[in-house]
Write an enzyme that holds these catalytic residues in place. Sequence first.
Site, mmCIF file in Angstrom:
data_model
loop_
_atom_site.group_PDB
_atom_site.id
_atom_site.type_symbol
_atom_site.label_atom_id
_atom_site.label_comp_id
_atom_site.label_asym_id
_atom_site.label_seq_id
_atom_site.Cartn_x
_atom_site.Cartn_y
_atom_site.Cartn_z
ATOM 1 N N CYS A 101 4.802 -6.990 1.854
ATOM 2 C CA CYS A 101 5.330 -5.283 1.707
ATOM 3 C C CYS A 101 4.597 -3.791 2.770
ATOM 4 O O CYS A 101 5.053 -4.529 3.635
ATOM 5 C CB CYS A 101 5.473 -4.025 0.128
ATOM 6 S SG CYS A 101 5.692 -2.363 0.030
ATOM 7 N N TYR A 102 4.144 -3.186 2.407
ATOM 8 C CA TYR A 102 2.771 -2.325 3.839
ATOM 9 C C TYR A 102 2.859 -3.710 4.688
ATOM 10 O O TYR A 102 2.603 -3.110 5.405
ATOM 11 C CB TYR A 102 2.359 -1.753 2.812
ATOM 12 C CG TYR A 102 1.331 -0.847 4.297
ATOM 13 C CD1 TYR A 102 1.344 0.319 3.791
ATOM 14 C CD2 TYR A 102 0.292 -1.246 4.627
ATOM 15 C CE1 TYR A 102 0.776 0.969 4.894
ATOM 16 C CE2 TYR A 102 -0.452 -0.809 5.559
ATOM 17 C CZ TYR A 102 0.156 0.576 6.210
ATOM 18 O OH TYR A 102 -0.487 1.315 7.033
ATOM 19 N N GLY A 145 1.036 -1.256 -0.292
ATOM 20 C CA GLY A 145 0.433 -0.151 -0.231
ATOM 21 C C GLY A 145 0.807 1.506 0.079
ATOM 22 O O GLY A 145 1.903 1.105 0.137
ATOM 23 N N GLU A 168 4.448 -11.015 -6.004
ATOM 24 C CA GLU A 168 3.201 -11.734 -6.788
ATOM 25 C C GLU A 168 3.937 -10.997 -8.341
ATOM 26 O O GLU A 168 3.567 -10.928 -9.567
ATOM 27 C CB GLU A 168 1.812 -10.908 -6.522
ATOM 28 C CG GLU A 168 2.279 -9.314 -6.295
ATOM 29 C CD GLU A 168 3.258 -8.486 -4.817
ATOM 30 O OE1 GLU A 168 3.260 -9.180 -4.027
ATOM 31 O OE2 GLU A 168 2.833 -7.572 -4.390
ATOM 32 N N HIS A 181 7.735 -7.589 -3.464
ATOM 33 C CA HIS A 181 6.800 -7.921 -4.153
ATOM 34 C C HIS A 181 6.772 -9.265 -4.693
ATOM 35 O O HIS A 181 7.317 -10.311 -5.973
ATOM 36 C CB HIS A 181 5.993 -7.189 -4.932
ATOM 37 C CG HIS A 181 5.893 -5.684 -4.266
ATOM 38 N ND1 HIS A 181 4.297 -5.702 -4.030
ATOM 39 C CD2 HIS A 181 6.931 -4.619 -4.274
ATOM 40 C CE1 HIS A 181 4.128 -4.230 -3.378
ATOM 41 N NE2 HIS A 181 5.551 -3.574 -3.058
ATOM 42 N N LYS A 207 -9.745 -12.693 -15.592
ATOM 43 C CA LYS A 207 -9.761 -13.156 -17.946
ATOM 44 C C LYS A 207 -9.410 -14.788 -18.367
ATOM 45 O O LYS A 207 -9.593 -15.464 -18.898
ATOM 46 C CB LYS A 207 -9.218 -12.125 -17.952
ATOM 47 C CG LYS A 207 -9.718 -12.321 -19.832
ATOM 48 C CD LYS A 207 -10.538 -11.231 -20.033
ATOM 49 C CE LYS A 207 -11.285 -11.043 -21.502
ATOM 50 N NZ LYS A 207 -12.357 -10.156 -21.445
ATOM 51 N N SER A 233 -22.282 -11.138 -27.540
ATOM 52 C CA SER A 233 -21.975 -10.272 -28.244
ATOM 53 C C SER A 233 -21.107 -11.422 -29.286
ATOM 54 O O SER A 233 -20.107 -10.163 -30.352
ATOM 55 C CB SER A 233 -21.303 -9.233 -27.895
ATOM 56 O OG SER A 233 -20.301 -9.486 -26.891
ATOM 57 N N GLY A 234 -20.650 -11.466 -29.212
ATOM 58 C CA GLY A 234 -19.527 -12.379 -29.954
ATOM 59 C C GLY A 234 -17.904 -11.981 -28.534
ATOM 60 O O GLY A 234 -16.600 -12.634 -29.310
ATOM 61 N N GLY A 235 -17.974 -11.437 -27.910
ATOM 62 C CA GLY A 235 -16.599 -11.034 -27.533
ATOM 63 C C GLY A 235 -16.155 -12.812 -26.008
ATOM 64 O O GLY A 235 -17.633 -13.324 -25.865
ATOM 65 N N VAL A 236 -15.234 -12.982 -25.179
ATOM 66 C CA VAL A 236 -15.138 -13.880 -24.773
ATOM 67 C C VAL A 236 -16.315 -13.916 -23.713
ATOM 68 O O VAL A 236 -16.339 -14.882 -22.844
ATOM 69 C CB VAL A 236 -13.281 -14.107 -23.968
ATOM 70 C CG1 VAL A 236 -13.210 -14.981 -23.315
ATOM 71 C CG2 VAL A 236 -12.825 -13.045 -25.649
ATOM 72 N N ASP A 237 -16.399 -12.626 -22.837
ATOM 73 C CA ASP A 237 -17.098 -12.702 -21.170
ATOM 74 C C ASP A 237 -18.736 -13.515 -22.441
ATOM 75 O O ASP A 237 -19.128 -14.255 -21.313
ATOM 76 C CB ASP A 237 -16.589 -11.508 -20.516
ATOM 77 C CG ASP A 237 -15.428 -11.236 -20.527
ATOM 78 O OD1 ASP A 237 -14.653 -12.193 -20.368
ATOM 79 O OD2 ASP A 237 -15.142 -10.460 -20.212
ATOM 80 N N SER A 238 -19.152 -12.798 -22.301
ATOM 81 C CA SER A 238 -20.590 -12.747 -22.550
ATOM 82 C C SER A 238 -20.934 -14.377 -23.269
ATOM 83 O O SER A 238 -21.608 -15.083 -22.833
ATOM 84 C CB SER A 238 -21.052 -12.170 -23.423
ATOM 85 O OG SER A 238 -20.163 -11.693 -24.855
ATOM 86 N N SER A 239 -19.872 -15.385 -24.201
ATOM 87 C CA SER A 239 -19.544 -16.315 -24.645
ATOM 88 C C SER A 239 -19.613 -17.508 -23.620
ATOM 89 O O SER A 239 -20.578 -18.370 -23.759
ATOM 90 C CB SER A 239 -19.086 -16.662 -25.661
ATOM 91 O OG SER A 239 -19.301 -15.017 -26.959
#
Length: 525
Positions: free
Chosen positions: A80-81, A53, A166, A164, A364, A218-224
């Site tokens: 870290c923080y 942070g 990550e 860090h 994602k 819509s053809g996008g990854v998420d909606s499909s």
Amino acid sequence: MDSIAILDFGSQYAQIIARRVREAQVYCELFPWDAPIEKILALQPKGFILSGGPKSVYEEGAPHIQDFIFKTGLPILGICYGMQALTHALGGQVDSSAQREYGPAEIEALLPDSLVSNLSRVWMSHGDRITKLPDGFIALAASGNSPFAAMGDMKRKYFGVQFHPEVHHTPNGEKLLKHFVLEICGVRPTWTPASIIEESVERIRKQVGDERVLAAVSGGVDSSVAAALVHKAIGDQLVAVFVDTGLLRKNEGEQVASAFRRHLGAELLSVEASDDFLSALKGVTEPEEKRRIVGEKFIRVFEAQAKQLGQPRFLVQGTIYPDVVESSAPDRNKAEKIKTHHNVGGLPEDMQFELVEPLRYLFKDEVRAVGEALGLPEALVWRQPFPGPGLTVRCLGEVTPERAARLRAADAILLEELSRAGFLGKRSTVIRQTGSLSPVQQMVSQAFVVLLPVRSVGVMGDQRTYQEAAAIRAVTTEDFMTADWARLPQDLLAKVSNRIVNEVDGINRVVYDITSKPPATIEWE
Ligand code: XMP
């Protein structure tokens, strides 16, 4: 399911910590550091990770570790923080260093077989540092700048690292996080695409019963992927609708329909509405106005469909985890509005639906893994992002049917050549993540053609031409918040330019966009 709670102290890397933990096949959730006890404990975590942070522990109003965290008796890892907050809370000493330490550093592990014994190069980003360990702690690693680059209290299973783990700049950092969650917290790694699917299917069935559910694809990854998951759960109770806005890329509609029919055995209702959209856009050139028109039109077309289908009670939304945490994070989300982002398929506010959001807790990469496990084709699962308002924002000036067709044809040539040269698709993403390519060969995260409302003089077959110009935009990026222009090979650019001018009527000049984001944005409007 076994899980970990990550407390966010305002770090820009908090989501990355969560992704690394998920990559270790462990479920985790992010909470603001001051989230209420009931919320955090409802997850029944087996351990806590405290993020970094920007503050100093002595600053007024600085985030602190809530008491109940210690009372759970569960393992804690402070980064870290997070490490400084742990030190401060348990009676150690934190002081500001003479100099801010930022960037790569070397650490030396002080014990064999500890959390940090696999690490030597790490990424630092801190101002304060620990000058006295709290009781019960020993130093696990030292760096040139700090005798306590890592610390641990083996009895209570409390750990802290100044660096860090990550970020990719800390090689083997992901192993540290994995070690903490699996060995120290004793979590079983059960978070896999198969278990995600199984759990979602159960949840969806429970939520919707035998009611019908509507989805806008819509053809996008998420909606499909969201629609595919719901289809797996409830089969024909799902009605998936695809709206052809006339602002899509070449063959997009057919590709989506075939993915659904062939790969999932799901029906997809295609609604042809191009005339509607294009006539609403007639004469409009102002970018935000164009976006607003498309968003509004989409809602109306969708509304009419829902009515025709007898107004189903449920609607599928492809909301993913970053959308959820970003809208609840402390002090963030204050970014100035640069552009209105309309998500086609976005919820019409005045419509009475209950939402089904099967991707609400997924990142994602997890959405993609689930899509693949469900049998969606690679071309759909690894598609580049495409903005909700579609070609509208890439067709600068007025969007006429003729100009939209011109843009679509030029864009298809670019994508075909990039794909043939291996710059698009799944392989490109994988290679980019492991960082094994030189910048010249770096793959492309998003690429498209922009049609400019600018005409210039040219000569073709001894004839003077006076036609429009097209710009090629190709970027590399990790998160689409910042981006660099892709150093595409010159021969490839030459080929694309040559083909566009020869094959597309109305374009006689092609330019390459060499601006990064910031100061530019990825899209031109
Ligand atoms: P910018 O142009 O803001 O774009 O740098 C960042 C990413 O977002 C996509 N984008 C959109 N996506 N609706 C969307 O769903 C929108 O209105 C929209 N505008 C931009 C853009 O393609 C890029 O990936």
